[in-house]
Design a protein around this motif. Structure first.
Motif, PDB file in Angstrom:
ATOM      1  N   PHE A  54      33.925  52.527  38.114  1.00 34.35           N
ATOM      2  CA  PHE A  54      35.307  52.919  39.239  1.00 34.35           C
ATOM      3  C   PHE A  54      34.989  51.309  38.511  1.00 34.35           C
ATOM      4  CE2 PHE A  54      34.054  56.984  40.217  1.00 34.35           C
ATOM      5  CZ  PHE A  54      35.427  57.586  40.199  1.00 34.35           C
ATOM      6  N   LEU A  55      36.404  51.166  38.804  1.00 35.89           N
ATOM      7  CA  LEU A  55      36.295  49.439  38.917  1.00 35.89           C
ATOM      8  C   LEU A  55      37.792  48.985  40.261  1.00 35.89           C
ATOM      9  CD1 LEU A  55      39.516  49.725  35.767  1.00 35.89           C
ATOM     10  CD2 LEU A  55      36.555  48.775  36.237  1.00 35.89           C
ATOM     11  N   VAL A  56      37.801  49.958  41.214  1.00 34.82           N
ATOM     12  CA  VAL A  56      38.088  49.785  42.242  1.00 34.82           C
ATOM     13  C   VAL A  56      37.450  51.027  43.021  1.00 34.82           C
ATOM     14  CG1 VAL A  56      39.846  49.814  44.294  1.00 34.82           C
ATOM     15  CG2 VAL A  56      40.829  49.333  41.381  1.00 34.82           C
ATOM     16  N   GLY A  57      36.978  50.158  44.614  1.00 35.70           N
ATOM     17  CA  GLY A  57      36.904  51.006  45.814  1.00 35.70           C
ATOM     18  C   GLY A  57      35.596  49.986  46.088  1.00 35.70           C
ATOM     19  N   ALA A  58      34.980  51.040  47.090  1.00 29.70           N
ATOM     20  CA  ALA A  58      33.785  50.382  47.628  1.00 29.70           C
ATOM     21  C   ALA A  58      32.658  50.198  46.947  1.00 29.70           C
ATOM     22  CB  ALA A  58      32.908  50.858  48.790  1.00 29.70           C
ATOM     23  N   ASN A  59      32.825  51.292  45.574  1.00 27.87           N
ATOM     24  CA  ASN A  59      31.522  51.827  45.168  1.00 27.87           C
ATOM     25  C   ASN A  59      32.061  51.203  43.377  1.00 27.87           C
ATOM     26  OD1 ASN A  59      33.448  53.381  44.155  1.00 27.87           O
ATOM     27  ND2 ASN A  59      31.708  55.182  43.413  1.00 27.87           N
ATOM     28  N   SER A  60      32.754  50.284  43.828  1.00 34.94           N
ATOM     29  CA  SER A  60      33.239  49.632  42.076  1.00 34.94           C
ATOM     30  C   SER A  60      32.263  48.738  40.923  1.00 34.94           C
ATOM     31  CB  SER A  60      34.054  49.327  42.178  1.00 34.94           C
ATOM     32  OG  SER A  60      34.492  47.802  42.740  1.00 34.94           O
ATOM     33  N   LEU A  61      32.678  48.410  40.246  1.00 34.09           N
ATOM     34  CA  LEU A  61      31.309  47.459  39.422  1.00 34.09           C
ATOM     35  C   LEU A  61      31.571  45.951  39.690  1.00 34.09           C
ATOM     36  CD1 LEU A  61      33.496  46.275  37.091  1.00 34.09           C
ATOM     37  CD2 LEU A  61      32.850  48.937  35.758  1.00 34.09           C
ATOM     38  N   LEU A  62      32.743  45.662  40.613  1.00 27.22           N
ATOM     39  CA  LEU A  62      33.555  44.934  41.382  1.00 27.22           C
ATOM     40  C   LEU A  62      32.414  44.509  41.778  1.00 27.22           C
ATOM     41  CD1 LEU A  62      37.491  44.509  41.022  1.00 27.22           C
ATOM     42  CD2 LEU A  62      35.396  43.540  39.289  1.00 27.22           C
ATOM     43  N   HIS A  63      31.841  44.977  42.762  1.00 26.02           N
ATOM     44  CA  HIS A  63      30.660  44.549  43.867  1.00 26.02           C
ATOM     45  C   HIS A  63      28.926  44.827  42.930  1.00 26.02           C
ATOM     46  CE1 HIS A  63      32.545  46.010  47.730  1.00 26.02           C
ATOM     47  NE2 HIS A  63      33.328  46.509  47.085  1.00 26.02           N
ATOM     48  N   GLU A 101      30.061  34.652  38.702  1.00 27.31           N
ATOM     49  CA  GLU A 101      30.860  34.222  37.032  1.00 27.31           C
ATOM     50  C   GLU A 101      32.282  35.378  37.045  1.00 27.31           C
ATOM     51  OE1 GLU A 101      26.941  32.679  36.914  1.00 27.31           O
ATOM     52  OE2 GLU A 101      27.963  34.414  37.948  1.00 27.31           O
ATOM     53  N   LEU A 102      31.888  35.551  38.137  1.00 27.46           N
ATOM     54  CA  LEU A 102      33.327  37.111  38.252  1.00 27.46           C
ATOM     55  C   LEU A 102      34.753  35.958  38.946  1.00 27.46           C
ATOM     56  CD1 LEU A 102      34.322  40.053  38.508  1.00 27.46           C
ATOM     57  CD2 LEU A 102      33.790  39.927  40.903  1.00 27.46           C
ATOM     58  N   ALA A 103      34.490  35.189  40.356  1.00 25.86           N
ATOM     59  CA  ALA A 103      34.955  34.690  40.174  1.00 25.86           C
ATOM     60  C   ALA A 103      35.866  33.402  39.334  1.00 25.86           C
ATOM     61  CB  ALA A 103      34.609  34.109  41.832  1.00 25.86           C
ATOM     62  N   ALA A 104      35.204  32.864  38.708  1.00 27.66           N
ATOM     63  CA  ALA A 104      34.896  32.314  37.879  1.00 27.66           C
ATOM     64  C   ALA A 104      36.532  32.591  36.964  1.00 27.66           C
ATOM     65  CB  ALA A 104      34.036  31.096  36.950  1.00 27.66           C
ATOM     66  N   ALA A 105      35.720  34.626  36.074  1.00 31.21           N
ATOM     67  CA  ALA A 105      36.477  35.163  35.567  1.00 31.21           C
ATOM     68  C   ALA A 105      38.102  34.942  36.015  1.00 31.21           C
ATOM     69  CB  ALA A 105      36.343  36.344  34.801  1.00 31.21           C
ATOM     70  N   PHE A 106      38.223  35.400  37.675  1.00 35.42           N
ATOM     71  CA  PHE A 106      39.657  35.659  37.915  1.00 35.42           C
ATOM     72  C   PHE A 106      40.256  33.993  38.719  1.00 35.42           C
ATOM     73  CE2 PHE A 106      38.295  39.845  38.927  1.00 35.42           C
ATOM     74  CZ  PHE A 106      39.532  40.894  38.009  1.00 35.42           C
ATOM     75  N   GLU A 138      34.788  32.455  45.128  1.00 33.76           N
ATOM     76  CA  GLU A 138      33.622  33.279  45.741  1.00 33.76           C
ATOM     77  C   GLU A 138      34.098  33.923  47.434  1.00 33.76           C
ATOM     78  OE1 GLU A 138      29.507  32.223  44.956  1.00 33.76           O
ATOM     79  OE2 GLU A 138      30.185  30.965  43.631  1.00 33.76           O
ATOM     80  N   GLU A 139      34.729  32.999  48.208  1.00 37.47           N
ATOM     81  CA  GLU A 139      35.462  34.107  49.192  1.00 37.47           C
ATOM     82  C   GLU A 139      36.778  34.528  48.520  1.00 37.47           C
ATOM     83  OE1 GLU A 139      35.606  34.848  53.126  1.00 37.47           O
ATOM     84  OE2 GLU A 139      33.506  34.148  51.649  1.00 37.47           O
ATOM     85  N   ARG A 140      37.300  34.300  48.183  1.00 38.43           N
ATOM     86  CA  ARG A 140      38.580  34.818  48.360  1.00 38.43           C
ATOM     87  C   ARG A 140      38.161  36.056  47.276  1.00 38.43           C
ATOM     88  NH1 ARG A 140      43.375  35.554  50.573  1.00 38.43           N
ATOM     89  NH2 ARG A 140      45.120  35.996  48.931  1.00 38.43           N
ATOM     90  N   ILE A 141      37.272  35.750  45.902  1.00 36.23           N
ATOM     91  CA  ILE A 141      36.926  37.243  45.514  1.00 36.23           C
ATOM     92  C   ILE A 141      35.793  38.291  46.522  1.00 36.23           C
ATOM     93  CG2 ILE A 141      34.834  36.467  44.372  1.00 36.23           C
ATOM     94  CD1 ILE A 141      37.140  38.602  43.142  1.00 36.23           C
ATOM     95  N   ARG A 142      35.514  37.891  47.259  1.00 37.39           N
ATOM     96  CA  ARG A 142      34.355  38.714  47.980  1.00 37.39           C
ATOM     97  C   ARG A 142      36.127  39.392  48.845  1.00 37.39           C
ATOM     98  NH1 ARG A 142      31.952  34.781  49.482  1.00 37.39           N
ATOM     99  NH2 ARG A 142      30.012  35.644  47.992  1.00 37.39           N
ATOM    100  N   ARG A 183      55.383  48.056  42.678  1.00 43.69           N
ATOM    101  CA  ARG A 183      56.452  46.995  42.600  1.00 43.69           C
ATOM    102  C   ARG A 183      55.360  45.536  43.517  1.00 43.69           C
ATOM    103  NH1 ARG A 183      60.903  50.077  44.851  1.00 43.69           N
ATOM    104  NH2 ARG A 183      60.480  49.311  46.573  1.00 43.69           N
ATOM    105  N   ALA A 184      53.904  46.184  44.238  1.00 41.14           N
ATOM    106  CA  ALA A 184      53.254  45.194  45.024  1.00 41.14           C
ATOM    107  C   ALA A 184      52.243  44.189  43.999  1.00 41.14           C
ATOM    108  CB  ALA A 184      52.126  45.825  45.478  1.00 41.14           C
ATOM    109  N   SER A 185      52.192  42.792  44.011  1.00 43.17           N
ATOM    110  CA  SER A 185      51.924  42.232  43.400  1.00 43.17           C
ATOM    111  C   SER A 185      50.255  41.753  43.984  1.00 43.17           C
ATOM    112  CB  SER A 185      52.896  40.797  43.095  1.00 43.17           C
ATOM    113  OG  SER A 185      53.535  39.985  44.108  1.00 43.17           O
ATOM    114  N   VAL A 186      49.886  40.968  43.187  1.00 46.08           N
ATOM    115  CA  VAL A 186      48.671  40.314  43.663  1.00 46.08           C
ATOM    116  C   VAL A 186      48.587  39.222  43.123  1.00 46.08           C
ATOM    117  CG1 VAL A 186      46.133  39.715  43.282  1.00 46.08           C
ATOM    118  CG2 VAL A 186      47.126  42.667  43.591  1.00 46.08           C
ATOM    119  N   LYS A 187      47.925  38.112  44.308  1.00 41.43           N
ATOM    120  CA  LYS A 187      47.939  36.623  44.627  1.00 41.43           C
ATOM    121  C   LYS A 187      46.457  36.417  44.596  1.00 41.43           C
ATOM    122  CE  LYS A 187      52.999  36.307  45.669  1.00 41.43           C
ATOM    123  NZ  LYS A 187      53.646  35.560  47.625  1.00 41.43           N
ATOM    124  N   PHE A 188      46.656  35.467  43.978  1.00 37.87           N
ATOM    125  CA  PHE A 188      45.270  34.739  44.192  1.00 37.87           C
ATOM    126  C   PHE A 188      45.064  33.158  44.252  1.00 37.87           C
ATOM    127  CE2 PHE A 188      44.351  38.204  41.131  1.00 37.87           C
ATOM    128  CZ  PHE A 188      43.355  38.341  41.648  1.00 37.87           C
TER     129      PHE A 188
END
Length: 468
Positions: free
Chosen positions: A405-414, A420-425, A429-433, A457-462
């Motif tokens: 799963f790419l999204v959700g409480a059990n996703s591989l992002l967790h 490294e994940l924060a840098a990839a996006f 780190e606080e923002r990605i968390r 239509r929603a967009s994601v802002k980082f």
């Protein structure tokens, strides 16, 4: 001579330039077609990229007064490691799909009604009674028949058709044991003299036997509708009835009594216990398995070879998902198998993403639609807000799939929540968390408060990482 050489060199230069230009134009055209495919635009043939994933090519392969069979063919292509066709069998009350064998293996799933399925298992004739939700396999080359014993209930079966062992003559090839003028029995291809000697009967009797059936592959067996070839089976005991089909397959002969499939229904209640005293696999009811996952927004069940051994032999898995109105199966991907889905109830949307991060398909589906998702491709299913969304399907592996799963409480992002994940996006780190922790639910997610169109239509802002 010098002029001739000069002319020859000039011709070679022109030919080379023409070849390069043609090759460039062809490559440019192929590149444009790939871009159109990835963006979902129509190509020259008017085919949209999303048509790759929604299987629309339905063909009626059998139609009689007693029933029909439609097949949705799998698309060919390099990304399909194991194509599966999907079949839909409909049988009227008290009807028979006559004995045959196929060059492809089947896995039957009873959608509505009840069925009696007889097949040969290790040289023995066995029967199984199938109810709603039951799954039962039929190997390629195994002779079988399907009976609808109900007096007022149509039988609807969904089946996978695995052509990996097929002759590649068509979607699948039937070899009918019984038959006449329509369909023709495979026995009819032999010369009358050969069959007369093999069966130890006269040519006239043989000719009569092989020419009487003309009602098609699915026939009525009630006395009011019964075609002549199936009308007389009155005295045979249950053991003799089972052996009769086996003898037909093996080409053995006895002095055949007049018989029909109709009278076997009177034997069901008397001989019920004896029908199942064999070592052949039983059916498996997917509705009786406890959900692998359940929450307030839906549930899902997966059955693999460890749950039901015949699936291991076929290299196929099955699954069933039920989403409440407005909910979604979170974006995920299957690392071990492609999957083929059939909408059983309700309506919703299927979104599939290409490897380059572009949307491959975002299409509304409803009851009866068939879709497929290639292995590794990210996708999600979303129920409409008006009704629950239920779909059943087959996977191309009998191993535990373990979707990622790419999204959700059990996703591989967790699991992968690292610097490294924060840098990839490109965020802190606080923002990605905060971003990945915003969703508290897993696997099946609640509806978005703004509705489907707002989600689209929603967009994601980082928050950008400060420059160093």
């Amino acid at each position: 001579m010098g002029k001739g050489v000069t002319f020859l060199l000039l011709a070679l230069v022109l030919c080379h330039a023409l070849t390069v230009a043609t090759g460039y134009k062809g490559e440019k055209q192929r590149r444009k077609e790939r871009e159109r495919e990835e963006s979902g635009e129509e190509g020259e043939g008017g085919r949209r990229a999303e048509d790759m994933f929604l299987m629309r090519r339905s063909t009626r392969v059998i139609r009689t007064d007693a029933g029909e069979m439609r097949v949705v063919r799998s698309l060919g292509g390099r990304i399909i490691e194991k194509p599966l066709h999907i079949g839909f069998i409909t049988m009227e009350p008290q009807s028979l799909f006559i004995p045959q064998y196929l060059d492809s293996s089947l896995i039957l799933f009873v959608r509505t009604g009840e069925a009696r399925v007889g097949c040969i298992y290790k040289d023995e004739m066995v029967e199984r009674r199938l109810k709603i939700g039951d799954v039962f396999p039929i190997p390629a080359g195994s002779t079988f028949y399907i009976l609808n014993p109900g007096e007022g209930q149509r039988l609807h079966i969904i089946c996978s058709i695995d052509p990996s062992e097929s002759l590649n003559l068509d979607t699948f090839q039937s070899f009918f044991i019984g038959g006449g003028t329509y369909p023709a029995s495979v026995l009819a291809g032999f010369s009358p003299e050969t069959l007369s000697s093999a069966f130890n009967v006269s040519v006239s009797r043989l000719t009569e036997m092989l020419s009487r059936q003309q009602e098609g592959p699915i026939v009525h067996i009630a006395p009011a509708h019964a075609p002549s070839i199936w009308t007389k089976l009155s005295q045979l005991k249950e053991e003799d009835r089972l052996m009769q089909v086996k003898r037909m397959v093996q080409g053995e002969v006895e002095q055949v009594k007049e018989w029909s499939w109709w009278s076997l229904f009177g034997m069901f209640s008397e001989n019920e216990g004896n029908l199942f005293k064999d070592k052949a696999p039983d059916s498996y009811n997917i509705y009786k398995k406890s959900p692998d996952f359940r929450n307030d927004y839906g549930w899902s069940v997966a059955v693999d070879g460890s749950d039901y051994k015949p699936l291991k032999d076929h290299g196929t898995g099955i699954y069933l998902v039920n989403l409440t109105a407005g909910s979604m199966m979170a974006p995920h991907m299957n690392p071990r198998a492609s999957e083929y889905g059939i909408v059983l109830r309700g309506s919703g949307r299927i979104q599939i993403v290409f490897p380059n991060g572009t949307l491959g398909m975002d299409t509304k589906v409803r009851e009866g639609d068939v879709f497929w998702v290639p292995r590794y491709f990210a996708f999600c299913q979303l129920a409409s807000r008006s009704s629950p969304f239920e779909f059943f399907g087959f996977t191309t592996s009998s191993l535990k799939n373990r979707p990622q799963f790419l999204v959700g409480a059990n996703s591989l992002l967790h699991t992968f929540n690292t610097p490294e994940l924060a840098a990839a996006f490109g965020v802190t780190e606080e923002r990605i968390r905060r971003f990945i922790n915003a969703q508290n639910e897993a696997v099946i997610l609640p509806a978005a408060p703004g509705g489907d169109e707002d989600v689209k239509r929603a967009s994601v802002k980082f928050e950008a990482v400060p420059e160093v």
